[in-house]
Design an enzyme around this catalytic site. Structure first.
Site, PDB file in Angstrom:
ATOM      1  N   CYS A  74     -17.887   3.830 -25.360  1.00 20.47           N
ATOM      2  CA  CYS A  74     -19.251   4.355 -25.389  1.00 20.47           C
ATOM      3  C   CYS A  74     -19.745   4.596 -23.977  1.00 20.47           C
ATOM      4  O   CYS A  74     -20.632   3.887 -23.469  1.00 20.47           O
ATOM      5  CB  CYS A  74     -20.159   3.362 -26.097  1.00 20.47           C
ATOM      6  SG  CYS A  74     -19.590   3.065 -27.757  1.00 20.47           S
TER       7      CYS A  74
ATOM      8  N   TYR B 193     -11.760   4.900  -9.333  1.00 19.11           N
ATOM      9  CA  TYR B 193     -11.308   5.504  -8.072  1.00 19.11           C
ATOM     10  C   TYR B 193     -11.219   7.015  -8.147  1.00 19.11           C
ATOM     11  O   TYR B 193     -10.661   7.634  -7.245  1.00 19.11           O
ATOM     12  CB  TYR B 193      -9.905   5.006  -7.700  1.00 19.11           C
ATOM     13  CG  TYR B 193      -9.707   3.523  -7.672  1.00 19.11           C
ATOM     14  CD1 TYR B 193     -10.475   2.710  -6.835  1.00 19.11           C
ATOM     15  CD2 TYR B 193      -8.722   2.931  -8.453  1.00 19.11           C
ATOM     16  CE1 TYR B 193     -10.252   1.342  -6.805  1.00 19.11           C
ATOM     17  CE2 TYR B 193      -8.495   1.565  -8.422  1.00 19.11           C
ATOM     18  CZ  TYR B 193      -9.267   0.780  -7.594  1.00 19.11           C
ATOM     19  OH  TYR B 193      -9.047  -0.566  -7.559  1.00 19.11           O
TER      20      TYR B 193
ATOM     21  N   PRO C  45       4.830  -4.406  -1.281  1.00 24.38           N
ATOM     22  CA  PRO C  45       4.502  -3.309  -2.185  1.00 24.38           C
ATOM     23  C   PRO C  45       4.293  -3.785  -3.616  1.00 24.38           C
ATOM     24  O   PRO C  45       5.029  -4.646  -4.102  1.00 24.38           O
ATOM     25  CB  PRO C  45       5.745  -2.417  -2.106  1.00 24.38           C
ATOM     26  CG  PRO C  45       6.859  -3.359  -1.766  1.00 24.38           C
ATOM     27  CD  PRO C  45       6.245  -4.433  -0.901  1.00 24.38           C
ATOM     28  N   GLY C  46       3.274  -3.265  -4.260  1.00 24.71           N
ATOM     29  CA  GLY C  46       3.067  -3.522  -5.682  1.00 24.71           C
ATOM     30  C   GLY C  46       3.246  -2.217  -6.439  1.00 24.71           C
ATOM     31  O   GLY C  46       4.226  -1.994  -7.151  1.00 24.71           O
TER      32      GLY C  46
ATOM     33  N   TYR D 138      -1.952  -1.600 -11.842  1.00 25.58           N
ATOM     34  CA  TYR D 138      -3.411  -1.664 -11.911  1.00 25.58           C
ATOM     35  C   TYR D 138      -3.996  -1.014 -13.158  1.00 25.58           C
ATOM     36  O   TYR D 138      -5.134  -0.549 -13.135  1.00 25.58           O
ATOM     37  CB  TYR D 138      -4.035  -1.075 -10.634  1.00 25.58           C
ATOM     38  CG  TYR D 138      -3.457  -1.703  -9.376  1.00 25.58           C
ATOM     39  CD1 TYR D 138      -3.719  -3.038  -9.086  1.00 25.58           C
ATOM     40  CD2 TYR D 138      -2.619  -0.991  -8.527  1.00 25.58           C
ATOM     41  CE1 TYR D 138      -3.169  -3.636  -7.967  1.00 25.58           C
ATOM     42  CE2 TYR D 138      -2.064  -1.584  -7.407  1.00 25.58           C
ATOM     43  CZ  TYR D 138      -2.345  -2.910  -7.127  1.00 25.58           C
ATOM     44  OH  TYR D 138      -1.784  -3.499  -6.015  1.00 25.58           O
TER      45      TYR D 138
ATOM     46  N   GLY E 101       0.778  -1.232   0.000  1.00 25.16           N
ATOM     47  CA  GLY E 101       0.000   0.000   0.000  1.00 25.16           C
ATOM     48  C   GLY E 101       0.808   1.279   0.000  1.00 25.16           C
ATOM     49  O   GLY E 101       0.241   2.369   0.075  1.00 25.16           O
TER      50      GLY E 101
END
Ligand code: PLP
Length: 456
Positions: free
Chosen positions: A376, A349, A302-303, A406, A259
């Site tokens: 669309c 988000y 961590p990513g 992500y 995070g």
């Protein structure tokens, strides 16, 4: 407008010098974005390999330089392919997976099984079997059913599974804010408050086939300071004290999850990696000292903080439309050749991004613009508010920064758009590490297709 903020863009991203505006295109890994677009097409994810390796190594070193032993696990869900998995292995990190598919990528990359951690709130029987057969190093268990199932499957295969119990520590963190005690109502983990976490540890310790490796918590994403981790470490340590007192077992490891935040725009100011690592080390050491616990090992996952800033998305501009908002106001919509199918984060988000004209610089005035996709859906926005030169036009290339995490991982085929390719760039060379999907491949899933497209 054309300046590249070093806290947002990857380390080898720069504007080429030289005479004439045409020559001031963005380069990354020593390659001009116009060449990348010509060779690989757009939209394109451009991943700076040197930057990825630097961030992985910096993360590893930052967490290694404290009183506690620490292992860094790269959260593969942020972005994973076999090439990235092999970089992670080479840089000495572990790897988190949270599905059979992510595990398959790790296996295909030859990632060392003992350095893989398996996450997820609903791991299936076949997924657990595959992980056990492969010798996955640790399982972060998330429900009583899973504990029972994992023990049975391990016994069936005659192996032991090392287990971390995921506790819901009652902290929800998001950027610089966190809420303590407010977030029990969620699908992940065992509640500390009602005693489930302690009960889960009791069952793990009691069951043949399972070894308790430690306790785990993950409090959120895109976190800018250490306050939320402080509360979660405090609560994990309290659980470790209970485990010692009531079960007579010493907890060897605390996993604080991932995070750690990154800068998407100049408004973001996350703690630097070293500072965050030092804070987390201090917090756990102090909590353990206060409670008379021996120093545990710690781990983090961590990513985003590793892969996010390594990548930008390269788009080609199509339609540019000035829309009258009344009262003398207007908004310019700049449409690109991708959108919410390759970056859902803005819609999902309300994420904010930095965008710049990448194929050239311009001396035209800056115009407040909205960068939108080709889907669309009026919510198909890539960058809500961006200053771009007034002369931006069809055929220009735009780069959207910090799309490594992500974005490719969350692509959809909405409107039958094939997922973009990912190219890794380094030292003047570009290598496709994930191919572009094709409409043919999408049609191959449809048993009703009787004519090959393009055959008239
Ligand atoms: C998503 C996730 C991570 C990685 O989160 P980032 O924000 O990308 O660092 C780590 N651990 C767990 C359990 C997660 O669910």
């Amino acid at each position: 407008m054309h300046e590249l903020d070093r806290t947002i863009w990857s380390s080898t991203t720069r504007r080429a010098g030289g005479e004439g505006l045409r020559s001031q295109a963005i380069q990354v890994g020593g390659i001009d974005v116009r060449d990348l677009a010509a060779q690989h097409g757009t939209p394109l994810f451009v991943l700076d390999e040197a930057d990825f390796r630097e961030r992985a190594a910096a993360m590893r070193d930052a967490y290694a330089s404290g009183p506690l032993d620490c292992v860094v696990y790269y959260a593969g869900k942020a972005f994973l392919c076999t090439t990235v998995a092999s970089w992670v292995a080479e840089e000495g990190l572990g790897l988190d997976v949270c599905s059979g598919g992510e595990l398959a990528v790790a296996v295909a990359a030859g990632f060392p099984a003992d350095r893989i951690a398996f996450h997820g709130n609903n791991k299936s029987g076949p997924e657990l079997r595959a992980a056990l057969a492969h010798g996955v190093g640790r399982y972060v268990v998330d429900s009583f059913e899973e504990i029972t199932r994992l023990a049975a499957l391990a016994a069936e295969q005659g192996v032991r599974a090392r287990v971390l119990v995921r506790a819901t520590v009652g902290v929800e963190a998001h950027t610089h804010e966190y809420i303590a005690t407010a977030h029990e109502d969620q699908k992940f983990g065992f509640s500390l408050a009602n005693g489930d976490a302690l009960e889960a540890v009791r069952r793990v310790v009691a069951l043949d086939g399972l070894d308790l490796a430690g306790l785990h918590s993950h409090i959120g994403s895109q976190i800018f300071d250490a306050a939320g981790f402080e509360v979660s470490a405090h609560r994990l340590v309290r659980l470790a004290v209970q485990v010692r007192e009531e079960l007579g077992v010493e907890v060897a490891e605390l996993d604080l999850g991932g995070g750690m935040g990154i800068a998407y725009t100049a408004a973001d100011s996350p703690l630097d990696v070293r500072e965050m690592a030092a804070r987390l080390q201090d917090i756990v050491a102090k909590e353990c000292a206060d409670h008379g616990l021996p120093l545990p090992r710690i781990s983090v996952e961590p990513g985003r903080a590793i892969v996010g800033p390594t990548t930008f998305t390269l788009y080609e501009v199509g339609t540019v439309k000035q829309v009258d908002l009344g009262g003398g106001r207007s908004r310019r919509y700049v449409s690109v050749d991708g959108g919410m199918s390759d970056n859902i984060r803005t819609a999902l988000y309300d994420a904010d991004y930095t965008v710049t004209l990448a194929s050239r610089v311009s001396q035209a005035a800056a115009v407040l613009s909205r960068v939108v996709g080709k889907h669309c859906e009026s919510g198909d926005i890539v960058v809500r508010d961006a200053w771009l030169p007034a002369d931006v036009t069809a055929g220009d290339l735009l780069a959207v920064a910090a799309t490594g995490a992500y974005c490719r991982a969350m692509t959809s085929n909405y409107n039958y758009l094939p997922a973009p390719a990912v190219v890794a760039v380094r030292d003047g060379r570009s290598t496709v590490i994930l191919q572009r999907e094709t409409v043919d491949r999408l049609l191959a899933l449809d048993p009703g297709v009787t004519r090959s497209p393009g055959a008239g």
